[in-house]
Motif scaffolding. Sequence first.
Motif, mmCIF file in Angstrom:
data_model
loop_
_atom_site.group_PDB
_atom_site.id
_atom_site.type_symbol
_atom_site.label_atom_id
_atom_site.label_comp_id
_atom_site.label_asym_id
_atom_site.label_seq_id
_atom_site.Cartn_x
_atom_site.Cartn_y
_atom_site.Cartn_z
ATOM 1 N N ALA A 79 50.967 38.167 4.007
ATOM 2 C CA ALA A 79 50.628 38.050 5.425
ATOM 3 C C ALA A 79 51.806 38.626 6.197
ATOM 4 C CB ALA A 79 50.367 36.607 5.794
ATOM 5 N N GLN A 80 51.690 39.892 6.582
ATOM 6 C CA GLN A 80 52.876 40.663 6.940
ATOM 7 C C GLN A 80 53.240 40.635 8.411
ATOM 8 O OE1 GLN A 80 53.375 44.460 4.828
ATOM 9 N NE2 GLN A 80 51.443 44.037 3.814
ATOM 10 N N ASN A 105 47.151 28.841 -12.772
ATOM 11 C CA ASN A 105 47.161 30.017 -11.907
ATOM 12 C C ASN A 105 48.586 30.338 -11.466
ATOM 13 O OD1 ASN A 105 44.097 30.393 -11.348
ATOM 14 N ND2 ASN A 105 44.469 28.206 -11.030
ATOM 15 N N ASN A 106 48.845 31.625 -11.288
ATOM 16 C CA ASN A 106 50.132 32.099 -10.783
ATOM 17 C C ASN A 106 49.907 32.591 -9.360
ATOM 18 O OD1 ASN A 106 52.556 33.410 -10.255
ATOM 19 N ND2 ASN A 106 52.809 34.101 -12.347
ATOM 20 N N ILE A 107 50.502 31.899 -8.383
ATOM 21 C CA ILE A 107 50.208 32.150 -6.968
ATOM 22 C C ILE A 107 51.498 32.480 -6.235
ATOM 23 C CG2 ILE A 107 49.309 31.150 -4.836
ATOM 24 C CD1 ILE A 107 47.667 29.231 -6.656
ATOM 25 N N THR A 108 51.494 33.608 -5.535
ATOM 26 C CA THR A 108 52.649 34.033 -4.743
ATOM 27 C C THR A 108 52.195 34.325 -3.319
ATOM 28 O OG1 THR A 108 53.689 35.020 -6.687
ATOM 29 C CG2 THR A 108 54.540 35.686 -4.544
ATOM 30 N N ILE A 109 52.820 33.664 -2.348
ATOM 31 C CA ILE A 109 52.554 33.922 -0.929
ATOM 32 C C ILE A 109 53.810 34.535 -0.321
ATOM 33 C CG2 ILE A 109 51.765 32.973 1.257
ATOM 34 C CD1 ILE A 109 49.782 32.516 -1.003
ATOM 35 N N ILE A 110 53.667 35.739 0.227
ATOM 36 C CA ILE A 110 54.780 36.435 0.877
ATOM 37 C C ILE A 110 54.377 36.640 2.336
ATOM 38 C CG2 ILE A 110 56.235 38.500 0.883
ATOM 39 C CD1 ILE A 110 55.399 38.848 -2.097
ATOM 40 N N ALA A 111 55.033 35.940 3.239
ATOM 41 C CA ALA A 111 54.565 35.928 4.617
ATOM 42 C C ALA A 111 55.736 35.966 5.585
ATOM 43 C CB ALA A 111 53.719 34.689 4.865
ATOM 44 N N THR A 112 55.431 36.398 6.802
ATOM 45 C CA THR A 112 56.416 36.378 7.878
ATOM 46 C C THR A 112 56.011 35.415 8.993
ATOM 47 O OG1 THR A 112 55.326 38.251 8.956
ATOM 48 C CG2 THR A 112 57.119 38.754 7.432
ATOM 49 N N GLY A 139 57.634 32.008 4.339
ATOM 50 C CA GLY A 139 57.169 32.293 5.690
ATOM 51 C C GLY A 139 58.092 31.634 6.690
ATOM 52 N N THR A 140 57.536 31.178 7.825
ATOM 53 C CA THR A 140 58.345 30.474 8.818
ATOM 54 C C THR A 140 58.128 28.974 8.684
ATOM 55 O OG1 THR A 140 56.603 30.850 10.480
ATOM 56 C CG2 THR A 140 58.449 32.407 10.428
ATOM 57 N N THR A 141 56.987 28.451 9.142
ATOM 58 C CA THR A 141 56.717 27.014 9.066
ATOM 59 C C THR A 141 55.433 26.758 8.280
ATOM 60 O OG1 THR A 141 55.431 26.998 11.111
ATOM 61 C CG2 THR A 141 57.801 26.662 11.310
ATOM 62 N N LEU A 142 55.242 25.496 7.884
ATOM 63 C CA LEU A 142 54.030 25.051 7.200
ATOM 64 C C LEU A 142 53.761 25.855 5.933
ATOM 65 C CD1 LEU A 142 51.759 24.571 10.351
ATOM 66 C CD2 LEU A 142 53.045 22.816 9.134
ATOM 67 N N ASN A 143 54.815 26.005 5.148
ATOM 68 C CA ASN A 143 54.684 26.693 3.860
ATOM 69 C C ASN A 143 54.665 25.619 2.773
ATOM 70 O OD1 ASN A 143 55.111 29.425 5.045
ATOM 71 N ND2 ASN A 143 57.096 28.534 5.540
ATOM 72 N N HIS A 144 53.471 25.218 2.369
ATOM 73 C CA HIS A 144 53.310 24.153 1.402
ATOM 74 C C HIS A 144 52.907 24.747 0.051
ATOM 75 C CE1 HIS A 144 53.374 21.872 5.035
ATOM 76 N NE2 HIS A 144 52.116 22.129 5.368
ATOM 77 N N GLY A 145 53.486 24.195 -1.020
ATOM 78 C CA GLY A 145 53.031 24.630 -2.326
ATOM 79 C C GLY A 145 51.607 24.177 -2.586
ATOM 80 N N ILE A 146 51.369 22.862 -2.487
ATOM 81 C CA ILE A 146 50.048 22.256 -2.662
ATOM 82 C C ILE A 146 49.822 21.296 -1.513
ATOM 83 C CG2 ILE A 146 48.610 20.783 -4.134
ATOM 84 C CD1 ILE A 146 50.360 21.746 -6.511
#
Length: 321
Positions: A79-80, A105-112, A139-146
């Motif tokens: 999410a760029q 599952n292997n999950i990667t979130i890359i966000a700004t 990311g910035t805020t609300l970056n939760h693993g689960i």
Amino acid sequence: MASSNNNITDNIINIFGGTTGQGIQLLGTATATSDNNLVLNNNILVNGSGAASSTNLGIYLVTNSSNNHILNNNITTRAQNAGTLGYGIYFNGVNAANDNVIDNNNITIIATGTTNPGINIITKATRNNITNNYITTSGTTLNHGIAISATALASMNNLIYNNSVITSGTGATNNGIYVLVNVSYSNISFNTIVANGTTTSAGIRLEGIIGGPSSNNTIYLNNILIYRTAAAGAGYGIYTATNANNNLIYNNDVNVYGGSASLGITIVGVANGPSNNNRISSNNIFINGSNTASTTNYGLYITNNAHNNTVNTTNITKLWS
């Protein structure tokens, strides 16, 4: 139209751009379920570059989604742009999201931007197994693993077991595992959690609201590391707050480093939403906080309308750097 009894296996899916990018969507309705689907061994890339409020999802199951198996997928969501949202796996039950298996599952979130959970299940989510996943979010805020949350419709009897979670953010509220509002009788155990950030982070955050308790959950044998990268903000190992009652927190290893507040295990209530009758037992807590006049370092912190909680055989070590 319902989406049931589908087998989605061994696909390579790449999504670029657009306002809403979704690798796989399975859609039910209030009267037609999205059930008994198998999503297995897929490689999914969602590379979102839309404007603010655009949403990018690896796997999305919405409305009445139960008895699905999401297994062995490799999911990357980008999410760029600021304000865009990124999700790895998202179940929006609406009516129900029950008896699903999300495993390996292997999950990667890359966000700004904000709101970038690895696995997110909301609204009447019951008896779901979330196991053996490897999750990295940023990311910035609300970056939760689960994250599991409910409203007036309770989420109950979920298992979050043996997941590896790394979450980081440049803002507040970055949690490894986040259980929010009317979630009860769930088991959170044997997870490894690293939460990095510049402001508020928590390894496991269990929270109710007034009228929506989160109660009778078990938090057991988790390994938690909180590492603060800035002087401001708080780091919590395990944080329970607002109408969180009768929870059992035991045999966890909690390590918290840095920041203006470093707290191992916290129990907080509010007026009309006390946090009562929780049991904390046999945990190992290590705090290494900053040694300044404004710094708050607690191995165990119980405050604000929290009553009849029990703490025993817990090891607490506190240092200052």
